[in-house]
Design a protein around this motif. Structure first.
Motif, PDB file in Angstrom:
ATOM      1  N   MET A 111       1.485  11.321   5.180  1.00 41.40           N
ATOM      2  CA  MET A 111       2.262  12.431   4.645  1.00 41.40           C
ATOM      3  C   MET A 111       2.114  12.529   3.129  1.00 41.40           C
ATOM      4  N   LEU A 112       2.188  11.390   2.433  1.00 37.26           N
ATOM      5  CA  LEU A 112       2.063  11.408   0.968  1.00 37.26           C
ATOM      6  C   LEU A 112       0.679  11.875   0.537  1.00 37.26           C
ATOM      7  N   ASN A 113      -0.346  11.486   1.278  1.00 37.27           N
ATOM      8  CA  ASN A 113      -1.689  11.945   0.930  1.00 37.27           C
ATOM      9  C   ASN A 113      -1.839  13.444   1.124  1.00 37.27           C
ATOM     10  N   VAL A 114      -1.256  13.975   2.186  1.00 38.71           N
ATOM     11  CA  VAL A 114      -1.316  15.420   2.415  1.00 38.71           C
ATOM     12  C   VAL A 114      -0.598  16.170   1.295  1.00 38.71           C
ATOM     13  N   LEU A 115       0.596  15.699   0.910  1.00 34.76           N
ATOM     14  CA  LEU A 115       1.338  16.350  -0.162  1.00 34.76           C
ATOM     15  C   LEU A 115       0.605  16.242  -1.498  1.00 34.76           C
ATOM     16  N   THR A 116       0.030  15.077  -1.755  1.00 32.82           N
ATOM     17  CA  THR A 116      -0.720  14.900  -3.008  1.00 32.82           C
ATOM     18  C   THR A 116      -1.944  15.798  -3.046  1.00 32.82           C
ATOM     19  N   CYS A 127       2.320  14.294  -8.779  1.00 31.26           N
ATOM     20  CA  CYS A 127       3.054  15.479  -8.336  1.00 31.26           C
ATOM     21  C   CYS A 127       4.412  15.660  -9.009  1.00 31.26           C
ATOM     22  N   CYS A 128       4.979  14.594  -9.542  1.00 29.05           N
ATOM     23  CA  CYS A 128       6.332  14.671 -10.123  1.00 29.05           C
ATOM     24  C   CYS A 128       6.293  14.149 -11.557  1.00 29.05           C
ATOM     25  N   HIS A 129       5.894  15.007 -12.478  1.00 28.86           N
ATOM     26  CA  HIS A 129       5.715  14.572 -13.863  1.00 28.86           C
ATOM     27  C   HIS A 129       7.039  14.182 -14.516  1.00 28.86           C
ATOM     28  N   LYS A 130       8.137  14.771 -14.083  1.00 33.49           N
ATOM     29  CA  LYS A 130       9.430  14.424 -14.673  1.00 33.49           C
ATOM     30  C   LYS A 130       9.853  13.003 -14.297  1.00 33.49           C
ATOM     31  N   LEU A 131       9.476  12.550 -13.121  1.00 38.89           N
ATOM     32  CA  LEU A 131       9.827  11.200 -12.669  1.00 38.89           C
ATOM     33  C   LEU A 131       8.783  10.157 -13.060  1.00 38.89           C
ATOM     34  N   LYS A 132       7.643  10.603 -13.542  1.00 38.94           N
ATOM     35  CA  LYS A 132       6.557   9.677 -13.849  1.00 38.94           C
ATOM     36  C   LYS A 132       6.946   8.679 -14.922  1.00 38.94           C
ATOM     37  N   THR A 133       7.498   9.164 -16.038  1.00 47.18           N
ATOM     38  CA  THR A 133       7.836   8.267 -17.146  1.00 47.18           C
ATOM     39  C   THR A 133       8.979   7.319 -16.793  1.00 47.18           C
ATOM     40  N   LYS A 134       9.806   7.709 -15.850  1.00 43.99           N
ATOM     41  CA  LYS A 134      10.973   6.895 -15.514  1.00 43.99           C
ATOM     42  C   LYS A 134      10.654   5.819 -14.485  1.00 43.99           C
ATOM     43  N   TYR A 135       9.840   6.144 -13.506  1.00 38.79           N
ATOM     44  CA  TYR A 135       9.616   5.224 -12.394  1.00 38.79           C
ATOM     45  C   TYR A 135       8.224   4.600 -12.380  1.00 38.79           C
ATOM     46  N   CYS A 136       7.233   5.266 -12.952  1.00 38.00           N
ATOM     47  CA  CYS A 136       5.868   4.741 -12.915  1.00 38.00           C
ATOM     48  C   CYS A 136       5.632   3.803 -14.092  1.00 38.00           C
ATOM     49  N   SER A 137       6.265   2.654 -14.049  1.00 44.08           N
ATOM     50  CA  SER A 137       6.158   1.661 -15.121  1.00 44.08           C
ATOM     51  C   SER A 137       5.920   0.296 -14.510  1.00 44.08           C
ATOM     52  N   LYS A 155      -9.532  13.712 -11.509  1.00 43.59           N
ATOM     53  CA  LYS A 155     -10.413  13.301 -10.421  1.00 43.59           C
ATOM     54  C   LYS A 155     -10.523  11.779 -10.355  1.00 43.59           C
ATOM     55  N   LYS A 156     -10.661  11.117 -11.498  1.00 46.48           N
ATOM     56  CA  LYS A 156     -10.764   9.663 -11.502  1.00 46.48           C
ATOM     57  C   LYS A 156      -9.489   9.006 -11.004  1.00 46.48           C
ATOM     58  N   SER A 157      -8.341   9.609 -11.328  1.00 46.82           N
ATOM     59  CA  SER A 157      -7.068   8.984 -10.947  1.00 46.82           C
ATOM     60  C   SER A 157      -6.777   9.100  -9.460  1.00 46.82           C
ATOM     61  N   ILE A 158      -7.295  10.170  -8.811  1.00 45.83           N
ATOM     62  CA  ILE A 158      -6.983  10.362  -7.389  1.00 45.83           C
ATOM     63  C   ILE A 158      -8.039   9.765  -6.472  1.00 45.83           C
ATOM     64  N   VAL A 159      -9.227   9.477  -7.004  1.00 41.65           N
ATOM     65  CA  VAL A 159     -10.271   8.889  -6.162  1.00 41.65           C
ATOM     66  C   VAL A 159      -9.819   7.525  -5.642  1.00 41.65           C
ATOM     67  N   THR A 180       0.827  -1.208   0.000  1.00 42.97           N
ATOM     68  CA  THR A 180       0.000   0.000   0.000  1.00 42.97           C
ATOM     69  C   THR A 180       0.861   1.257   0.000  1.00 42.97           C
ATOM     70  N   VAL A 181       1.959   1.224   0.756  1.00 41.99           N
ATOM     71  CA  VAL A 181       2.888   2.355   0.754  1.00 41.99           C
ATOM     72  C   VAL A 181       3.490   2.549  -0.636  1.00 41.99           C
ATOM     73  N   ALA A 182       3.907   1.449  -1.264  1.00 40.73           N
ATOM     74  CA  ALA A 182       4.505   1.543  -2.596  1.00 40.73           C
ATOM     75  C   ALA A 182       3.507   2.091  -3.610  1.00 40.73           C
ATOM     76  N   PHE A 183       2.268   1.647  -3.525  1.00 36.30           N
ATOM     77  CA  PHE A 183       1.235   2.157  -4.430  1.00 36.30           C
ATOM     78  C   PHE A 183       1.000   3.642  -4.203  1.00 36.30           C
ATOM     79  N   THR A 184       0.931   4.058  -2.952  1.00 36.35           N
ATOM     80  CA  THR A 184       0.729   5.478  -2.640  1.00 36.35           C
ATOM     81  C   THR A 184       1.889   6.327  -3.155  1.00 36.35           C
ATOM     82  N   PHE A 185       3.118   5.823  -2.982  1.00 37.80           N
ATOM     83  CA  PHE A 185       4.282   6.559  -3.456  1.00 37.80           C
ATOM     84  C   PHE A 185       4.300   6.639  -4.985  1.00 37.80           C
ATOM     85  N   ASP A 186       3.913   5.554  -5.642  1.00 39.74           N
ATOM     86  CA  ASP A 186       3.857   5.556  -7.111  1.00 39.74           C
ATOM     87  C   ASP A 186       2.852   6.583  -7.607  1.00 39.74           C
ATOM     88  N   ARG A 187       1.690   6.643  -6.985  1.00 37.75           N
ATOM     89  CA  ARG A 187       0.679   7.630  -7.404  1.00 37.75           C
ATOM     90  C   ARG A 187       1.115   9.053  -7.060  1.00 37.75           C
TER      91      ARG A 187
END
Length: 395
Positions: free
Chosen positions: A195-200, A113-123, A232-236, A101-108
Motif C-alpha cells: 500500500m505504501l509503495n502504491v501511494l508513494t 509524500c509528507c514534507h510537513k512531517l519530514k523534518t519532525k519524524y524523519c530523523s 529519482k535516486k531517493s526512490i530507487v 523494512t516496514v518502518a523504512f518504507t513508512f519513513d521514506r
C-alpha cells in the motif's frame, strides 16, 4: 518424488546461502557504519538495522536450523533448551527484519509524500526509537514459542529434541497465537508495504507531471533538472528494497492464505511451503546486492575495502615467505654443520670469559671453536666477534 528432489536441493542451497549471507551482510554493516555512502543518518540507521536482522536470521535459521541440523543431526543444538531458544530467536529475528523494512518504507513515504512531517519524524533519533521499540516488541511477542515444544527423549536426565506439543493444535489460546503470528508476519507487513509503495508511486507521478508542466512552461530543459535527479535516486532504493521484499515473500503469503482458506494440507502445499521458505531466506542476502547496484558511493566503498583487504593479504604473504625462507635457510645450515661434524674457524680475540663459554672446544686441547650459527643453540653477545666468525665459516 518432488519432496525428495526438494530435500536434495535444500541440502545444497542452504549451505551456499549461509556462505554468501554471512560475509555479505557483515561487510555491508561495516560499510554503512563508516557513513561514506552519501545517505542520511536516518536512512543509514534503518539499513544497518535491517542488515543486522538479516545476519541474525542467517545465523539462527539458515546455519543452525537448516544446515547444522541436516549435516550434524547429533549436536548440542538437539538439547531441548537450546532448541527452544533458537526457535524464539528465529521467529524474533525474522519478524524484526520484516518490520524494520516496514518502518523504512513508512519513513521514506513520509519523506517523499509528507514534507510537513519530514523534518519532525524523519530523523536519526526517531529512527533509533522506532527500531528499539520494534526490537523489544518482536522479541516479547515471540517468547511463547519457547513453550510450544516438548522434548522427544531424555538422555542422562537431559531432554533432547523438539516436537510441537499436542495442546498447540487443540487449545484455543495456542490457535489464536498462531493466527496472530501469521497475521503479523508476513500478511500485514506485506499489505502495508504494498500500500505504501502504491501511494508513494502515485504521489511521485502526480508531482512529476506538475513539475514537467512548470518546466515546459518556463522553457527549461527537463533532463537537467537536479531536483528530478535527486528524487529519482531517493526512490530507487525504496522501490528496490520493498519490491524485492514483496516478490520474495509472495510465495509464503500465498501459502498461508491458501492454507487457512482451504484448510488443505497435502504434499503439494508442503512443497509450496518449502519453496516459500527458500525464497524468504533468500531475502536475507538481497539488500546488500541492492545497495551495490543502486548506490554508487556504496560500490566505491566496497572497492576500496577490497583493495585494502588484498593489500593486507599480500603483505601477510610476504612476511610469511620471509619467515619460511629464514627457517629453511636455518635448517640447511644446521644440516651442513651436522654433516661436517664441526666448523673450524678463527674467532679472533674474545673480549671476556663469558663469551668464551658459549664455544665448545674440539679434540680436547685445540684452540679452534665450534661456531653455532643458529642463535638459539649458541648465543654470542659480541656482534663483532659473531660477524667475524661467520665470515670465516663461509670462507
Amino acid at each position: 518424488m518432488g519432496s525428495s528432489v526438494l530435500d536434495e536441493i535444500t541440502a545444497i542451497y542452504y549451505p551456499i546461502l549461509a556462505a554468501i549471507g554471512v560475509p555479505v551482510n557483515s561487510v555491508t554493516i561495516v560499510i554503512l557504519l563508516r557513513g561514506n555512502c552519501g545517505l542520511s543518518k536516518c536512512v543509514t540507521s534503518y539499513l544497518v538495522a535491517m542488515t543486522a536482522a538479516d545476519l541474525l536470521v542467517v545465523f539462527t535459521d539458515v546455519i543452525l536450523r537448516c544446515t547444522i541440523a541436516v549435516y550434524f543431526p547429533v549436536s548440542f543444538l538437539t538439547i531441548t533448551t537450546i532448541c527452544r531458544l533458537n526457535a524464539v530467536l528465529i521467529f524474533a529475528a525474522t519478524e524484526s527484519s520484516v518490520w524494520f523494512t516496514v518502518a523504512f518504507t513508512f519513513d521514506r513515504f513520509l519523506a517523499i509524500c509528507c514534507h510537513k512531517l519530514k523534518t519532525k519524524y524523519c530523523s536519526r533519533k526517531t529512527a533509533a526509537l522506532a527500531l528499539v521499540a520494534l526490537s523489544v516488541l518482536t522479541f516479547l511477542h515471540n517468547i511463547p514459542w519457547y513453550f510450544v515444544f516438548d522434548p522427544i527423549l531424555i538422555m542422562n536426565k537431559v531432554p533432547h529434541g523438539c516436537v510441537i506439543k499436542q495442546a498447540f493444535f487443540t487449545e484455543p489460546a495456542w490457535g489464536t497465537f498462531e493466527i496472530l503470528h501469521v497475521v503479523l508476519t508476513p500478511c500485514v507487513p506485506f499489505l502495508f508495504i504494498l500500500m505504501l509503495n502504491v501511494l508513494t508511486a502515485r504521489h511521485i507521478l502526480v508531482a512529476s507531471r506538475i513539475r514537467r508542466a512548470l518546466k515546459s512552461h518556463n522553457n527549461v530543459v527537463r533532463d537537467k533538472d537536479p531536483e528530478v535527479k535527486n528524487r529519482k535516486k531517493s526512490i530507487v532504493l525504496l522501490f528496490s528494497i520493498s519490491g524485492t521484499f514483496i516478490f520474495l515473500w509472495s510465495v509464503e503469503v500465498g501459502y498461508f492464505i491458501s492454507l487457512y482458506v482451504t484448510d488443505n494440507q497435502s504434499y503439494a502445499t508442503s512443497d509450496i511451503q518449502t519453496v516459500g521458505i527458500m525464497f524468504q531466506l533468500l531475502s536475507t542476502c538481497t539488500n546488500a546486492c541492492i545497495y551495490g547496484v543502486t548506490q554508487r558511493k556504496f560500490r566505491e566503498e566496497l572497492k576500496n575495502g577490497m583493495k585494502y583487504a588484498l593489500q593486507t593479504i599480500a603483505k601477510l604473504v610476504q612476511i610469511w615467505n620471509m619467515i619460511l625462507t629464514s627457517h629453511i635457510l636455518s635448517l640447511a645450515i644446521s644440516k651442513f654443520i651436522k654433516g661436517k661434524g664441526y666448523a673450524s674457524v678463527d674467532t679472533g680475540p674474545l673480549q671476556n670469559d663469558a663469551e668464551s663459554n658459549n664455544m665448545e672446544k674440539i679434540n680436547g686441547g685445540e684452540s679452534d671453536y665450534i661456531l653455532c650459527i643458529r642463535l638459539h643453540d649458541c648465543t654470542i653477545n659480541n656482534s663483532a666477534n659473531y660477524n667475524y666468525a661467520q665470515q670465516q665459516f663461509l670462507q
